[in-house]
Design an enzyme around this catalytic site. Structure first.
Site, short mmCIF file in Angstrom:
data_model
loop_
_atom_site.label_atom_id
_atom_site.label_comp_id
_atom_site.label_asym_id
_atom_site.label_seq_id
_atom_site.Cartn_x
_atom_site.Cartn_y
_atom_site.Cartn_z
N ASP A 107 -11.75 -9.63 4.54
CA ASP A 107 -13.02 -9.67 3.78
C ASP A 107 -13.52 -11.11 3.71
OD1 ASP A 107 -12.93 -6.92 3.15
OD2 ASP A 107 -13.69 -7.29 1.13
N ASP A 119 -1.96 -18.36 0.59
CA ASP A 119 -2.92 -19.10 -0.26
C ASP A 119 -3.57 -20.23 0.52
OD1 ASP A 119 -0.40 -20.28 -0.15
OD2 ASP A 119 -0.37 -20.92 -2.24
N TYR A 130 0.81 -1.22 0.00
CA TYR A 130 0.00 0.00 0.00
C TYR A 130 0.84 1.27 0.00
CZ TYR A 130 -4.61 -2.09 0.83
OH TYR A 130 -5.80 -2.76 0.71
N LYS A 165 4.05 -15.35 2.68
CA LYS A 165 4.27 -16.08 1.43
C LYS A 165 5.78 -16.28 1.34
CE LYS A 165 2.87 -17.83 -2.52
NZ LYS A 165 2.03 -19.04 -2.62
N ASP A 168 -5.98 -7.31 4.18
CA ASP A 168 -7.14 -6.72 3.51
C ASP A 168 -8.00 -7.83 2.91
OD1 ASP A 168 -8.74 -4.66 2.31
OD2 ASP A 168 -7.72 -5.05 0.41
C1 IPM Z 1 -10.35 -1.68 3.96
C2 IPM Z 1 -10.64 -1.09 2.60
C3 IPM Z 1 -9.55 -0.08 2.28
C4 IPM Z 1 -8.24 -0.83 2.22
C5 IPM Z 1 -9.76 0.75 1.01
C6 IPM Z 1 -11.12 1.42 0.99
C7 IPM Z 1 -8.67 1.76 0.83
O1 IPM Z 1 -10.74 -2.09 1.65
O2 IPM Z 1 -10.31 -0.91 4.93
O3 IPM Z 1 -10.18 -2.89 4.05
O4 IPM Z 1 -7.90 -1.38 1.17
O5 IPM Z 1 -7.53 -0.86 3.22
MG MG Z 2 -10.64 -4.06 2.45
#
Ligand code: IPM
Ligand code: MG
Length: 361
Positions: free
Chosen positions: A253, A225, A142, A193, A249
């Site tokens: 999710d 993975d 990032y 990784k 990240d």
């Molecule tokens: C998160 C989001 C952010 C990230 C985006 C919106 C920049 O996906 O907080 O997980 O990638 O960190």
């Molecule tokens: Mg995210």
């Protein structure tokens, strides 16, 4: 009465809707637990671009820096997708994390028994899941340099991002991982990784070294993975997962889907001192449902609970919010994202109001 300054940054899409409900929760809790929460609202992300031409103005950054905690909704949306990367809404989030020094992002994923059928996974796979992703938040792909897209002499374009970590950056996030694991089931999994990426080979070495200070915590390692696969195959094996920014990240999710909806997951971004922290749902601005009043405010309300616990040492108030959320779910209230087929759906405001009622507001 203790006073706390809270910067409230609703942002874009469903951000303002969900943050409005969370702000009401703060007010009720303030009254009940005799804390003076001073909320200062400001624009961030696309909303700020529309007014100031920039996703994060100096004033808002100053406000965030001088507050005891930041409550953030979500940023981004199709309207701003054509903009240069340097002024996209998402930059505001990244800049806040960086400027506030919030290198650790705690993302708990816990199953609510009553929502077990809201998940796309089989009940027996997810029943009892209770894990926490500790995501490194200010390093890696990032932020690494060099980055950007250049056009070579032959007209070919070349895009670059750099995954980079230094020993101190790995050490401090590893410590957060071990510390929180110590307060839970004392199992820490470091995800990397290391079979391919040198950066994460260093990551693994440093985590092992830091682990010597935590003999009571059982440390293990997994490639990213495999971890993505194991999260779906047998998520109950996990307690605390510590990993670098991009892996975190993605895995967080994925972990959210174990719980049925990403609309349920709060997060806390913390740094070296308790003076600075930011709380936000892990989901995004959901432009497709923005303005419809159907968003789930629970992730943001649970983020407030995390704020009370970590930033203000108000454990009883935090637990009270979590209890209120469980109570409304037990009563059968469901926003669209967590409703099973045929189940009645409540709006964002109705969900917020039901939680407020549980809190005696
Ligand atoms: C998160 C989001 C952010 C990230 C985006 C919106 C920049 O996906 O907080 O997980 O990638 O960190
Ligand atoms: Mg995210």
């Amino acid at each position: 009465m203790s006073a706390f300054n809270i910067a409230v940054l609703p942002g874009d899409g469903i951000g303002p809707e969900i943050v409005a409900e969370a702000a009401k929760v703060l007010k009720v809790i303030g009254k009940r637990f005799k804390a003076d929460f001073k909320l200062k609202e400001a624009l961030v992300g696309g909303a700020s671009i529309d007014v100031y031409g920039r996703p994060l103005s100096d004033e808002v950054l100053k406000l965030a820096l001088s507050s005891d905690a930041v409550l953030l909704g979500a940023v981004g949306g199709p309207k701003w997708e054509g903009l240069d990367y340097s002024i996209r809404p998402e930059r505001a989030l990244l800049a806040l994390r960086k400027e506030l020094g919030l290198f650790a992002n705690l993302r708990p994923a816990k199953i609510y028994k009553v929502l077990i059928n809201a998940s796309t996974l089989k009940p027996e796979v997810i029943d009892g899941v209770d894990l926490l992703v500790v995501r490194e938040l200010t390093g890696g792909l990032y932020f690494g340099e060099p980055k950007g897209v250049e056009t070579l002499a032959n007209g070919t374009e070349r895009g670059v991002n750099t995954m980079v970590y230094t020993t101190p950056e790995i050490e401090r996030i590893a410590r957060v991982g071990f510390e929180v694991a110590r307060k839970r089931r004392k199992k820490l999994l470091s995800v990397d990784k290391a079979n391919v990426l040198e950066t994460t080979e260093l990551w693994r070495r440093v985590v092992i070294k830091v682990g010597k200070d935590y003999p009571d915590v059982e440390l293990s390692h997994m490639y990213v993975d495999n971890c993505a696969m194991q999260l779906i195959r047998n998520p109950k094996q996990f307690d605390v997962i510590v990993t670098e920014n991009t892996f975190g990240d993605i895995l967080s999710d994925e972990a959210s889907m174990l719980t049925g909806s990403i609309g349920m997951l709060p997060s806390a971004s913390i740094g070296a001192t308790k003076q600075r922290a930011m709380y936000e749902p892990i989901h995004g601005s959901a432009p497709d449902i923005a303005g419809k009043g159907i968003a789930n405010p629970i992730a943001t309300i649970l983020s407030v609970a995390m704020m009370l616990r970590y930033s203000f040492d108000m454990e009883a108030a935090a637990a009270e919010i979590e209890r209120a959320v469980e109570a409304v779910l037990a009563k059968g209230l469901r926003t669209a994202d967590i409703a099973a087929a045929g189940e009645q759906r409540v709006s964002c405001v109705q969900m917020g109001a039901a939680i407020l009622r549980e809190l005696g507001g």
